[in-house]
Design an enzyme around this catalytic site. Structure first.
Site, PDB file in Angstrom:
ATOM      1  N   VAL A  45     -17.168   1.265 -27.486  1.00 38.05           N
ATOM      2  CA  VAL A  45     -16.598   1.998 -26.356  1.00 38.05           C
ATOM      3  C   VAL A  45     -17.704   2.227 -25.342  1.00 38.05           C
ATOM      4  CG1 VAL A  45     -14.721   3.120 -27.595  1.00 38.05           C
ATOM      5  CG2 VAL A  45     -16.980   4.185 -27.573  1.00 38.05           C
ATOM      6  N   SER A  46     -17.336   2.450 -24.087  1.00 34.94           N
ATOM      7  CA  SER A  46     -18.324   2.527 -23.017  1.00 34.94           C
ATOM      8  C   SER A  46     -18.949   3.904 -22.870  1.00 34.94           C
ATOM      9  CB  SER A  46     -17.686   2.117 -21.681  1.00 34.94           C
ATOM     10  OG  SER A  46     -17.215   0.787 -21.748  1.00 34.94           O
TER      11      SER A  46
END
Length: 316
Positions: A18-19
């Site tokens: 995930v960012s």
């Protein structure tokens, strides 16, 4: 007639990413890894089943927005694992856009894996095999890169516009808090004073402006007076670090200004210190820097005083 031995399942590893930490914490009460990671894990496991493969190792890159794989610690750990454990057949990713932000990284990674005899597969994208499959992968990676760059430009324009209109970029500084207020009949996000910490922040500026406090002694003073960080779900409140105090004393945000990309704009947030006090603090900082003077500890710290105090009470 002798039965042929069953073929052993293929070996696979998965890469989940995930960012931002906010994405990781989504639905944290449901899944400790966060909903996005849980969704990726389920999809990659399903893909492994279709490939008749066992996922022997999972690599999770949580809350990192690095644009290139060279800056992703866990991804580099994955490559090291593959080099040290020959015989892995697949690296399974959720989608190519989750793993790669540009065409160059995608091509280099694919070549590295091919040299190890490993195939990179996407759980949500099925490109097939052969030359046209390779072409479709490349087209997808190009489109992903364009979208990333366009999104970055869009964010840059929005941040510039927000700063020009006095909005705070990022989370509220210590001494302030993010709040919601009613404006023109609707609730909007803005920044207001933290009634607990703002008075103590003012005291810190006043004390340092006297020239009689080092950063270390200011840290001790303010810790004794109860100046702390804001508590979070994971971390309790703790005394504001000396390095945080030093950064604060250089920051014109506390005079009600917003600085973005080297430009200064009037902010919508209230000032904690006035311009005169800000200038006095800058004079102390510059004088010490010009002399190469290290902040010294002085005797004016009265340990044990109760409650916030002004500079007048602290002078001999």
């Amino acid at each position: 007639m002798t039965a042929e031995p069953l073929e052993a399942p293929k070996r696979a590893v998965s890469y989940l990413r995930v960012s931002t930490k906010r994405q990781l914490d989504t639905a944290a009460d449901i899944d400790p890894d966060g909903n996005s990671i849980a969704t990726q894990r389920e999809a990659c496991a399903g893909k492994a089943d279709k490939l008749d493969a066992n996922v022997e190792r999972e690599f999770v890159e949580p809350g990192t927005s690095a644009q290139t794989i060279e800056k992703r610690t866990v991804f580099k750990q994955l490559l090291a694992y593959l080099a040290e454990n020959p015989g892995v057949d697949y690296v399974i990713i959720y989608m190519r856009s989750r793993a790669f932000r540009n065409l160059g990284d995608a091509v280099l990674t694919k070549r590295k894996l091919e040299r190890l005899g490993i195939r990179l597969v996407s759980a949500k994208e099925d490109f097939g095999d052969g030359i046209m499959a390779d072409a479709m992968e490349a087209v997808t990676d190009i489109i992903n890169e364009v979208q990333v760059r366009m999104s970055g430009e869009d964010i840059r324009v929005k941040m510039q516009h927000k700063a020009e209109n006095g909005g705070t970029i990022g989370r509220a500084r210590i001494g302030y808090k993010n709040i919601r207020i009613e404006h023109d009949g609707r609730l909007v996000n803005t920044v207001g004073l933290d009634d607990e910490r703002a008075p103590l922040i003012r005291v810190a500026w006043e004390l340092y402006a006297t020239g009689e406090y080092s950063i270390d002694r200011l840290y001790a003073t303010m810790a004794d007076q109860g100046l702390t960080t804001r508590p979070s779900r994971r971390n309790p409140a703790q005394p504001l670090a000396a390095s945080q105090l030093a950064r604060m004393l250089h920051d014109p945000y506390y005079t009600g200004l917003v600085v973005y990309k080297g430009e200064t704009f009037p902010g919508r947030h209230p000032a904690i210190v006035d311009q005169d006090l800000f200038d006095k603090v800058q004079e102390v900082l510059e004088a010490r820097s010009a002399r190469g003077q290290r902040d010294r500890v002085h005797h004016h710290y009265l340990k044990g005083c109760q409650g916030p105090v002004g500079t007048a009470q602290w002078r001999s």
